[in-house]
Design a protein around this motif. Sequence first.
Motif, mmCIF file in Angstrom:
data_model
loop_
_atom_site.group_PDB
_atom_site.id
_atom_site.type_symbol
_atom_site.label_atom_id
_atom_site.label_comp_id
_atom_site.label_asym_id
_atom_site.label_seq_id
_atom_site.Cartn_x
_atom_site.Cartn_y
_atom_site.Cartn_z
ATOM 1 N N LYS A 77 -5.931 43.541 88.570
ATOM 2 C CA LYS A 77 -6.117 43.688 87.956
ATOM 3 C C LYS A 77 -7.982 44.443 87.922
ATOM 4 C CE LYS A 77 -7.519 44.129 82.960
ATOM 5 N NZ LYS A 77 -6.969 42.733 81.738
ATOM 6 N N ARG A 79 -11.171 46.392 86.161
ATOM 7 C CA ARG A 79 -12.094 47.416 85.607
ATOM 8 C C ARG A 79 -12.319 48.386 85.781
ATOM 9 N NH1 ARG A 79 -11.756 47.856 80.085
ATOM 10 N NH2 ARG A 79 -10.910 46.018 80.043
ATOM 11 N N GLU A 106 -3.034 46.954 87.087
ATOM 12 C CA GLU A 106 -3.469 47.071 85.672
ATOM 13 C C GLU A 106 -4.745 48.098 86.343
ATOM 14 O OE1 GLU A 106 -3.524 46.264 81.333
ATOM 15 O OE2 GLU A 106 -3.354 44.504 82.444
ATOM 16 N N VAL A 108 -7.934 49.572 84.139
ATOM 17 C CA VAL A 108 -8.816 50.370 83.490
ATOM 18 C C VAL A 108 -10.206 50.113 82.869
ATOM 19 C CG1 VAL A 108 -7.355 48.149 81.596
ATOM 20 C CG2 VAL A 108 -8.877 48.021 82.974
ATOM 21 N N ARG A 129 -4.320 53.112 83.071
ATOM 22 C CA ARG A 129 -2.932 52.254 81.787
ATOM 23 C C ARG A 129 -3.777 52.561 80.488
ATOM 24 N NH1 ARG A 129 1.194 49.663 84.625
ATOM 25 N NH2 ARG A 129 1.767 48.424 82.513
ATOM 26 N N ARG A 130 -4.898 52.128 80.339
ATOM 27 C CA ARG A 130 -5.325 51.311 79.411
ATOM 28 C C ARG A 130 -7.246 51.661 78.993
ATOM 29 N NH1 ARG A 130 -6.149 46.490 77.647
ATOM 30 N NH2 ARG A 130 -5.960 45.007 79.677
#
Length: 343
Positions: A77, A79, A106, A108, A129-130
């Motif tokens: 993940k 960010r 992920e 983000v 995705r977010r």
Amino acid sequence: MNISAIPIARGGAAGPGLIDRFGRRVNYLRISITDRCDLRCVYCMSEDMEFLPRARILTLEEIRTVAAAFVGLGVDKIRITGGEPLVRKGAVELLGELGKLAGLRELVLTTNGMRLEQSAADLKTAGVRRLNISLDSLRPDRFRALTRVGDLSTVLRGIDAAVSAGFDRLKLNAVILKHRNHDEVADLAGFAVDKGIDISFIEEMPLGRVDGHDRKESHYPSEAIRADLESRYSLLPTTETTGGPSRYFRIAGTATRVGFISPHSHNFCGNCNRVRLTAEGRLLLCLGNEHSVDLKRVLRAHPGDMERLKKAIAEAMRMKPERHDFDLAAQPVILRHMSATGG
Ligand code: SAM
Ligand code: SF4
């Protein structure tokens, strides 16, 4: 404990990945791609900030290389944050590149929303995705006061563009300060409910010196926020997590989850799974401590040497402290601002 005996990495998603001295598995990297920002939020920056010269921050290619090394070590993940990530030229293209990394589950982004109206659709196409979008007030004058220069209507249009773009999930982030916006907690939650998105309420952290308010005075604990919310909504506890430090509740009868990020009232270090890369290329092992490794030095001294970079990252895990120790009464021990750190 003999830390040199601890297995730190096997590399690749099949092995145990990056494990620190306390047995915590690090699978989440936050990257600040710039320390610059088009806002000056009162809890984040002082009025006159000095930003890093371009040569001192990582190039987009260097960021991509570090990200690839982490994914090779089992991080799934990432960010992208800042400063305001969308003020950096090439940010959307970088996200597109990162989105292609095999093994990344992920991708983000955290943004202040000022440029979302223009870029939301491109971000979705790039593989994000977010999104987390910061929003501390629904009143234009207050929003301006809290951000010093921001325009609420621009951010609201950005949020609408993000809703239309169809991300998997959107979440608002609201930092709550006593006497500045604490009376808007239920209204902000209501806004999230209307949009069908999530919201996290954040206690202010003492990172960097700020002018204009005393952090001890402005502290507004999560428990007070929760009580304010419960005067209007019924909150149902949930075990759901997004892999970050929020504790979640669901607002009964709605699609909205409410998160609390409570660095003071509820220490979240025990299951910390993340590390941060600063815009300058420092790998920071804890938000509330200065333990770090200079990955820019490794990158620039040994260009193209992926194994050396991975080794530096794996060894850095030995340095990850057990916990932060934020103290609102003391002058900030952590002199870097959240914008340099990557919130
Ligand atoms: N500029 C983007 C934004 O505002 O969303 C991304 C970077 S910002 C540093 C990331 C998050 O950190 C924001 O949600 C912001 O509200 C939060 N933040 C900044 N300074 C903080 C502080 N001192 N304490 C708690 N949260 C903070
Ligand atoms: Fe900029 Fe985000 Fe910091 Fe606000 S919180 S000053 S938008 S980096």
